[in-house]
Design a protein around this motif. Sequence first.
Motif, PDB file in Angstrom:
ATOM      1  N   MET A  60       1.487  -1.090  10.113  1.00 58.86           N
ATOM      2  CA  MET A  60       2.183  -2.216   9.488  1.00 58.86           C
ATOM      3  C   MET A  60       1.228  -3.409   9.497  1.00 58.86           C
ATOM      4  O   MET A  60       0.498  -3.617  10.450  1.00 58.86           O
ATOM      5  N   SER A  61       1.281  -4.203   8.445  1.00 63.05           N
ATOM      6  CA  SER A  61       0.287  -5.264   8.276  1.00 63.05           C
ATOM      7  C   SER A  61       0.579  -6.425   9.220  1.00 63.05           C
ATOM      8  O   SER A  61       1.283  -7.358   8.863  1.00 63.05           O
ATOM      9  N   CYS A  62       0.045  -6.376  10.428  1.00 59.75           N
ATOM     10  CA  CYS A  62       0.358  -7.397  11.427  1.00 59.75           C
ATOM     11  C   CYS A  62      -0.293  -8.726  11.072  1.00 59.75           C
ATOM     12  O   CYS A  62      -1.201  -8.804  10.254  1.00 59.75           O
TER      13      CYS A  62
ATOM     14  N   CYS B 172       0.994  -1.413   0.086  1.00 60.69           N
ATOM     15  CA  CYS B 172       0.110  -0.294   0.393  1.00 60.69           C
ATOM     16  C   CYS B 172       0.250   0.108   1.860  1.00 60.69           C
ATOM     17  O   CYS B 172       0.310   1.294   2.176  1.00 60.69           O
ATOM     18  N   SER B 173       0.305  -0.884   2.749  1.00 59.59           N
ATOM     19  CA  SER B 173       0.393  -0.563   4.170  1.00 59.59           C
ATOM     20  C   SER B 173       1.720   0.137   4.464  1.00 59.59           C
ATOM     21  O   SER B 173       1.788   1.051   5.284  1.00 59.59           O
ATOM     22  N   LEU B 174       2.764  -0.282   3.746  1.00 62.83           N
ATOM     23  CA  LEU B 174       4.068   0.367   3.906  1.00 62.83           C
ATOM     24  C   LEU B 174       3.980   1.823   3.433  1.00 62.83           C
ATOM     25  O   LEU B 174       4.495   2.740   4.069  1.00 62.83           O
ATOM     26  N   PHE B 175       3.289   2.019   2.321  1.00 66.60           N
ATOM     27  CA  PHE B 175       3.124   3.349   1.754  1.00 66.60           C
ATOM     28  C   PHE B 175       2.311   4.241   2.702  1.00 66.60           C
ATOM     29  O   PHE B 175       2.710   5.368   3.002  1.00 66.60           O
TER      30      PHE B 175
ATOM     31  N   PHE C 169      -9.501  -2.631   7.062  1.00 63.39           N
ATOM     32  CA  PHE C 169      -8.578  -3.402   7.902  1.00 63.39           C
ATOM     33  C   PHE C 169      -7.133  -2.927   7.769  1.00 63.39           C
ATOM     34  O   PHE C 169      -6.334  -3.079   8.671  1.00 63.39           O
ATOM     35  N   MET C 170      -6.814  -2.348   6.629  1.00 62.27           N
ATOM     36  CA  MET C 170      -5.441  -1.900   6.407  1.00 62.27           C
ATOM     37  C   MET C 170      -5.083  -0.761   7.357  1.00 62.27           C
ATOM     38  O   MET C 170      -3.958  -0.651   7.821  1.00 62.27           O
TER      39      MET C 170
END
Lengths: 621, 83
Positions: A363-365, A398-401, A570-571
């Motif tokens: 998850m994109s923190c 994208c990070s969710l995907f 980074f993702m």
Amino acid sequence: MTNSFVAFVGAPNSGKTTLFNVLTKSSHRTVNYPGSTVDYARGELSKEYGKSVTLVDTPGTYSLFPKSRDEEVTFELLFDTKRRPNLVVVTVDVSQIARHLLLVQQLVECNFVVLIALTMADRVNPSEINVEAIRKAFGAPVVLVSSMTGLGIKALAQEIIKRKNLLPSSIRDVMEWEPRKYERVLGQNKQIQSHVFLQKRINQSRERTKILDRFLLHPVFGFVTFILLMFGLFASIFWLAAPFMDMIDGAFGYLASTTVEMFPDNLIADFVGNGIFASLGAVLVFVPQIAILFLGISILEDSGYLARACSLIDKPLSKLGLNGRSFVPLLSGYACAIPAMMAARSMSSKKEKFLTLFIIPLMSCSARLPVYALLLTFLFWGEPAYKPAFFMVLIYLCSLFVGGVTAAIGNRLLKIKDVSFFIHELPYYRRPSVRLVMHHVFSKTWAYVKKAGPVIFVFAIIFWLATTFPNYNAPTDIEKLQTSYAAKAGQVMEPLMEPMGGDWRTGTALVAAFTAREVFVSALALVFQIADEDEDSLQNSLIEKMKVATNDRGDLLFTTSSVVGLIIFFMIALQCMTTVGVAVKEFGGWKWPLIQLFTFTTVSYVLAVVAVQILRAFGVG
Amino acid sequence: MVIMHLNIMTGALHLQAKNQVYRIIEVGGNDVIVERLLEMGFAPGEEVRVVSQMMFAGPMITEIQGATVALRLEEAACIQVLL
């Protein structure tokens, strides 16, 4: 821990933690239970009540038959033979008396000294309440309290002080309850409940909740509202935070450049300006974003909406092997993986908990925010603001995907057989208390600054030393840097960085980012000595430097392709060592955290290289 | 599923219509799930109301003793109610 303490026990949403916060004036801390990995909040009864008493808050539980790690914590605390609580304060929601008295009954059967706090008194008219029936039935004192209005708080504190040194003769083990017993006890509790209310009254919170739920839990509008709320939350992270971020950025940028200008060619001024101010500023700049995300989460949680969101999203999540209960940990993961992993303790199924813990680092923190912000600003320099904003949303999706795909794969591979269920209480809607929400936001944000601050400070020193020495008298900055220790160390990295379109400087910044992702920005700030630039903000100076930076062969270092590669890296990469530490604790061993660290980092590197090479093959610089 | 038992019609909760109140007759199935249901107040003799049903066969929203509880259809199927 001290010998005598008072345990706070109660069902989820029964107002237990809020009451605990009021009694301790929120000056408690999370401590580790000796000899185990269990955390709980411990605090002292506020001085205004005259006596010192140690209070311990436990995770919410419906019964003494634990079904999740959270509930086990409460169970272990109560039944530890070495440190027994002298008194158990049970919170019973005044609007849920019959159900919440089940736990009281179980505690009394096990011989605990019990004090009943009848919470949420603000929902009723206190003069219409007679607690005598409860007192008689359980032989325990009952205090009607409201954490919102302060009603009964002082009386409760006095009752606690009176009983703080009592000890039950012996604690009996929990006996299993048959369905018939639940039926019988619930029947008795309903009798008691009918005696408590002197007048039959309309429960206003309940009526209001029904009306709101008709819309918010509607099969169609419910989903639409959910998506709009989430969109609003994430949009506000960018739009609301922007002016505050500019202020912080400008202030630190001014401090940094002024310090360097005031004492030209002074090593110490160079250190303070380039080393300390520039790197601290690079990190503090996104404190507003973290605070706003926590503000949103707190408001949604305290108002009662978050529990509904879990129900709305349970079905889609269950398709990925997750659970509606994964929602809160995953949403918190957008702020920081550390509290997010701890929030997963409320999950019952081991498999669902493992999968949730596994994908939380994807998850994109918020630590990634400054990195993305910098890289996107670089990519869209001088272009309208909606472009970077659009791509930021794309990165989040994208990070969710990626997280969803990872969970689906894990769901196939992970062979754990256990019961999955979703039985979730939806509390009454209520107006969140400004004071409590603010306290929550402040403590979470401060915890972040406290965690990141020292790390950044230490790295600022190490980095400044490594980029300045041994050739600190070099005629030009470029030469000073190219002959520095950091350059030598980075050259080892260079073969790995080449395919990603980077050189030793990006390499060292990436390695530094493994302590905490946001260090990447401050490391770049250090490598490029940005305080020397005459710009109005740190970010502008850094981007000016990045625009012209070239590698040994004279090619531009930061191009569209190499920046896209960095974003992909980074993702996915697990670059936060604190997360690994917490994961070891939550997974209960090193195996899974190491698998996470290895697969996420390898996959991110490979994908980044593939993306860079494909972009270059298509002629993108 | 409708079972005739001593002339009483019973059925599983997950099949029941919205906005109706049902009396619980029996709670049975997986031990952990049954225990959690009982703790939440879904005991025989209690009245339960079906409030709504999430999209795509998602959780069912019910009201039990003044509390709103969401549960998956699998769990609702453990609850036998009087028709």
